[in-house]
Design an enzyme around this catalytic site. Structure first.
Site, mmCIF file in Angstrom:
data_model
loop_
_atom_site.group_PDB
_atom_site.id
_atom_site.type_symbol
_atom_site.label_atom_id
_atom_site.label_comp_id
_atom_site.label_asym_id
_atom_site.label_seq_id
_atom_site.Cartn_x
_atom_site.Cartn_y
_atom_site.Cartn_z
ATOM 1 N N SER A 187 -17.043 36.311 -11.124
ATOM 2 C CA SER A 187 -17.656 36.160 -9.816
ATOM 3 C C SER A 187 -18.545 37.369 -9.494
ATOM 4 O O SER A 187 -19.509 37.626 -10.213
ATOM 5 C CB SER A 187 -16.568 35.946 -8.764
ATOM 6 O OG SER A 187 -17.098 35.488 -7.553
ATOM 7 N N ASP A 195 -17.737 24.412 -8.288
ATOM 8 C CA ASP A 195 -17.997 25.775 -7.832
ATOM 9 C C ASP A 195 -19.426 25.870 -7.319
ATOM 10 O O ASP A 195 -20.358 25.426 -7.994
ATOM 11 C CB ASP A 195 -17.802 26.737 -9.008
ATOM 12 C CG ASP A 195 -17.936 28.200 -8.649
ATOM 13 O OD1 ASP A 195 -18.265 28.525 -7.489
ATOM 14 O OD2 ASP A 195 -17.713 29.038 -9.537
ATOM 15 N N HIS A 243 -13.870 27.400 -8.400
ATOM 16 C CA HIS A 243 -14.106 28.825 -8.595
ATOM 17 C C HIS A 243 -12.764 29.564 -8.687
ATOM 18 O O HIS A 243 -11.808 29.236 -7.991
ATOM 19 C CB HIS A 243 -14.905 29.365 -7.411
ATOM 20 C CG HIS A 243 -15.292 30.794 -7.528
ATOM 21 N ND1 HIS A 243 -16.390 31.213 -8.235
ATOM 22 C CD2 HIS A 243 -14.727 31.914 -7.011
ATOM 23 C CE1 HIS A 243 -16.492 32.517 -8.151
ATOM 24 N NE2 HIS A 243 -15.480 32.979 -7.414
#
Length: 332
Positions: free
Chosen positions: A171, A269, A299
């Site tokens: 991320s 996501d 995610h």
């Protein structure tokens, strides 16, 4: 409002994200106390938590060290090393944790980093870079670049190999890994052998189709992304532009010469399409690139493999990529 039941996920994944959503407040990214609480929390290393996160392998030694950043700030680093490799200089893998540059902590990544150290036979350096909003962009970038240059120097000690570093993160940490690779390519100070970007945030314009399609997805929503970016960039006149490669590495004018790159994305996501687009752009620039999109997961799924059907496979792919490139014979 969209609920976890509306998404095509396996039942155990739905149950997990539903429980996680209940534990969070809607203003968790905006209230100072909630940010502090989120930063401090990590899953304990015991059942039933490890049924979801995976255990820390018993054969891995975890320790703490630190280095001095360019502004003389002491940056903490959590290290993971196979216990049976004490006399060996191991390849180093720098890990940059996720959390939108705002939350997250190194201890929360013990299962992933321990797994990588154990299975790939590397020394993992999990960097506790400074977080927003106290430290705006590009402070996190500076800390991570300095960490890579420290790892490439003799100052980091005799227990690691100082050439052929790996860069990895998830991320926001995937964003930082991508940015660090570009900075070191252009400015030197460390030889990077490969990078692994796990559902990376590489385009702060948030203009890809999946951002709109999955605006209310489990785990990470468009509102979360807006809040994270507002904390990270701030509203000052000197804030970095959204197209600045230090914020959005996909918008760098030249992607050639970057190290071999693994990109892993999650199908449910908001960040899915920008990760895929970065992989396409890297290939077009002549960079060895592997991209895998994991279906029916949101995610963050690499952090809760026990609640998915594909988490173990994604970790195995990550381990194989790290092991194969960390021990590439062309590195000498």
């Amino acid at each position: 409002m969209t609920t976890s039941d509306s998404w095509d996920m396996p039942l155990r994944t739905k149950l997990f994200v539903r429980a996680l959503a209940r534990s969070r407040g809607s203003d968790r990214l905006l209230v100072e106390d909630e940010i502090a609480r989120s930063r401090a929390w990590f899953a304990p290393s015991r059942p039933p938590y490890t049924w979801v996160t995976g255990p820390v392998p018993a054969g891995v030694e975890i320790a703490d060290t630190a280095f001095e950043a360019r502004d003389r700030h002491r940056v903490e680093v959590r290290t993971y090393r196979p216990r049976d490799a004490e006399e060996t200089a191991l390849p180093a893998l720098l890990w940059f944790h996720g959390g939108g540059w705002v939350v997250g902590n190194t201890r929360g990544y013990d299962p992933i980093c321990g797994w990588l150290a154990d299975r790939a036979r590397v020394m993992v350096l999990n960097v506790d870079y400074r977080l927003a909003p106290e430290h705006r962009a590009p402070q996190a970038v500076h800390d991570c670049v300095d960490a890579a240059r420290w790892a490439a120097s003799e100052a980091s000690g005799a227990g690691i190999r100082h050439t052929g570093l790996g860069l990895a993160g998830d991320s926001a940490g995937g964003n930082l890994a991508a940015v660090v690779a570009q900075v070191l390519r252009d400015g030197g100070g460390g030889e990077v052998a490969y990078e692994a970007l796990v559902y990376p945030a590489v385009d702060a314009t948030m203009s890809s189709e999946s951002v709109a399609l999955h605006a209310e997805a489990p785990i990470l929503t468009r509102a979360d992304m807006d809040a994270f970016l507002a904390h990270y960039l701030g509203d000052e006149q000197d804030a970095l532009d959204l197209l600045d490669p230090l914020v959005s590495p996909i918008h760098a004018t030249d992607l050639s010469g970057l190290p071999p790159t693994l990109v892993q994305t999650a199908d449910l996501d908001p960040l899915r399409d920008e990760g895929a687009a970065y992989a396409v752009a890297l290939r077009a620039a002549g960079v060895e690139t592997r991209h895998t999109n994991y279906e029916r997961v949101p995610h963050g799924f690499l952090s809760f493999p026990g609640a998915t059907r594909v988490g173990r496979a994604a970790r195995e792919e990550l381990v194989a990529w790290v092991r194969d490139h960390a021990y590439d014979t062309r590195l000498g």
